[in-house]
Design a protein around this motif. Sequence first.
Motif, PDB file in Angstrom:
ATOM      1  N   TYR A 103       0.556  -1.441   0.278  1.00 20.44           N
ATOM      2  CA  TYR A 103      -0.540  -0.045  -0.177  1.00 20.44           C
ATOM      3  C   TYR A 103       0.720   0.731   0.233  1.00 20.44           C
ATOM      4  O   TYR A 103       0.391   2.384  -0.185  1.00 20.44           O
ATOM      5  CB  TYR A 103      -0.892   0.477   1.188  1.00 20.44           C
ATOM      6  N   GLU A 104       1.860   1.435  -0.046  1.00 24.07           N
ATOM      7  CA  GLU A 104       3.080   2.663   0.380  1.00 24.07           C
ATOM      8  C   GLU A 104       3.129   3.105  -1.250  1.00 24.07           C
ATOM      9  O   GLU A 104       3.814   3.989  -1.004  1.00 24.07           O
ATOM     10  CB  GLU A 104       4.446   1.852   0.498  1.00 24.07           C
ATOM     11  N   GLU A 133      -1.314 -10.168   3.590  1.00 27.20           N
ATOM     12  CA  GLU A 133      -1.135  -9.961   4.953  1.00 27.20           C
ATOM     13  C   GLU A 133       0.088 -10.571   5.400  1.00 27.20           C
ATOM     14  O   GLU A 133       0.820 -10.971   6.018  1.00 27.20           O
ATOM     15  CB  GLU A 133      -2.382 -10.207   5.812  1.00 27.20           C
ATOM     16  N   GLU A 140       2.842  -5.550   6.669  1.00 22.07           N
ATOM     17  CA  GLU A 140       3.209  -4.648   6.749  1.00 22.07           C
ATOM     18  C   GLU A 140       2.938  -3.825   5.423  1.00 22.07           C
ATOM     19  O   GLU A 140       2.806  -2.445   4.756  1.00 22.07           O
ATOM     20  CB  GLU A 140       5.019  -3.910   6.562  1.00 22.07           C
ATOM     21  N   LEU A 143       0.209  -3.892   3.761  1.00 21.06           N
ATOM     22  CA  LEU A 143      -1.650  -3.974   3.915  1.00 21.06           C
ATOM     23  C   LEU A 143      -1.599  -2.252   4.523  1.00 21.06           C
ATOM     24  O   LEU A 143      -2.605  -1.875   4.815  1.00 21.06           O
ATOM     25  CB  LEU A 143      -2.114  -4.846   4.800  1.00 21.06           C
ATOM     26  N   SER A 144      -0.121  -1.958   4.901  1.00 18.69           N
ATOM     27  CA  SER A 144      -0.110  -0.300   5.342  1.00 18.69           C
ATOM     28  C   SER A 144       0.550   0.361   4.548  1.00 18.69           C
ATOM     29  O   SER A 144       2.092   0.397   3.976  1.00 18.69           O
ATOM     30  CB  SER A 144       0.137  -0.240   6.697  1.00 18.69           C
ATOM     31  N   PHE A 185       1.464   3.744   5.636  1.00 18.20           N
ATOM     32  CA  PHE A 185       2.430   4.288   6.448  1.00 18.20           C
ATOM     33  C   PHE A 185       3.100   3.875   7.250  1.00 18.20           C
ATOM     34  O   PHE A 185       4.231   4.036   8.412  1.00 18.20           O
ATOM     35  CB  PHE A 185       1.153   4.824   7.685  1.00 18.20           C
ATOM     36  N   THR A 186       3.250   2.709   6.858  1.00 18.91           N
ATOM     37  CA  THR A 186       5.200   2.227   7.205  1.00 18.91           C
ATOM     38  C   THR A 186       5.646   1.048   6.174  1.00 18.91           C
ATOM     39  O   THR A 186       4.679   0.959   4.541  1.00 18.91           O
ATOM     40  CB  THR A 186       4.697   0.356   8.170  1.00 18.91           C
ATOM     41  N   ALA A 213       8.014   3.659  10.662  1.00 21.52           N
ATOM     42  CA  ALA A 213       6.835   4.175   9.832  1.00 21.52           C
ATOM     43  C   ALA A 213       7.619   5.089   8.677  1.00 21.52           C
ATOM     44  O   ALA A 213       8.882   5.024   8.306  1.00 21.52           O
ATOM     45  CB  ALA A 213       7.009   4.683  11.584  1.00 21.52           C
TER      46      ALA A 213
END
Length: 491
Positions: A73-74, A220, A225, A227-228, A230-231, A237
């Motif tokens: 997702y980044e 997952e 990570e 799926l984020s 923001f990381t 982070a």
Amino acid sequence: MGNNVGVTITFLIYLVLMLVIGYIAYKRTTNLSDYILGGRSLGPLPSALSAGASDMSGWLLLGLPGYAYAAGYEAIWIAVGLLAGTWLNWLFVARRLRTYSFAAGDSLTMPSYFENRFNDTSRTLRVVSAFFILLFFLFYTSSGLVAGGKLFETVFQLDYEVAVIVGAIAVVSYTFFGGFLAVAWTDVIQGLLMFAALLLVPIMAINQAGGWAETRSAMEALNPELLSAFTTTEGAAIGVISVLSLLGWGLGYFGQPHILARFQAIRSEEDVPNARRIAVIWSAFGLFGALLVGFAAIGYFETTLPDGEKAFILLVDALFHPIIAGILLAAILAAIMSTADSQLLVSSSALAEDFYKALFRKEASQTELVWVGRFAVVGIAILATALAFDPDSQVLTLVSYAWAGFGAAFGPALILSLYWKKMNKVGAVAGIVLGGATVVIWGNMEGGIFDLYEIIPGFILATIAIVVGSLATGEPAQDVQDGFERAMNPK
């Protein structure tokens, strides 16, 4: 790959179609204006799709899915930045550039526009601009040929170097003859093909993997990570520098000569709003479709891909009948050709109009300039092919460097030239040189602040240089200001 017969037939039909279009355009190309800008005759649909297709190159189907496959997702940040840049470029630059490039001596190229805009009789602006165009387009065109090499290598099991040469010949052939009309007309077909492929492939892959829930579960299981947004994939982070670097891709739009040429070629400034809507919708579906291709590959393939940039190619081979696969893989060829041809055309225009005519043959005929442009296409393609021969080259890496170079060198200069009447040629030269030089220097540094994408410091420093340079050397000549006012306010 599977059965290559259907894929081969489809590819050959596609290439023949592109060459036919190139020949038709060749018959309609009579002067340099036709060859470089198609006689400024594009309507909203072809101008929008041509701008989008020439922008999104092979990296949309290879580089961006590969980044999404690796980063999860980044990668959304880069898509958001690019979509915002597309919209802002059409909103603030398209109409004014169409109006003023015509008023400023019917300027055909960006270097000639800057020269006429600032009444630069020394030719400094034109030559400096053309130099940076040729420098960064070598890397940009090379990225397209790397993408073509990966495509032909995977589909036809060709040696990588042979695959690169095949792709280069395909692009050069119709750009050589047809010029801008061939490029623009083929871009419409290529843009629609890319649009369809980036909708169909991820939908089919996600469906075959059991739906979005299963795809998300696979991501997952591989690495939570992913799926984020923001990381990082290591769980740290994402810092401000990383977010700004990804969003900063949007700044590049304001300085891309091959995209800006579409604004100059629009039939009328009244066509701009409709073209903007088409372009933004096309870009939105294309960008987020490319992200989904990367995510879908994680869910579909049980083993990790050695090269994530081949995710689209491998999904197409796994999911579709060879005939359909051939059509969808032609979308990659379309993406590569639609950008590389535009880049070759702008580069050849810089050589023909901004070096050859400006410095050596001021009395050159239109026919002579068209042929100089054509042979320049061949010469530039040979150099770009040599750069592309490294099989370890990454499409997105090459694109990011060239994209930053153009964005920083020309973006601030173009925007301020359209909105600030006190800008002069000293400021323009200072901005172009400092912006381009910053990207070259910053891009070769690493660690700390130097991890920031080089387009951002380049853009900021170029803007400062333009303002300081212009104010320090006085306002431009009154006749230049008067011409600026008349062009921006024709009524």
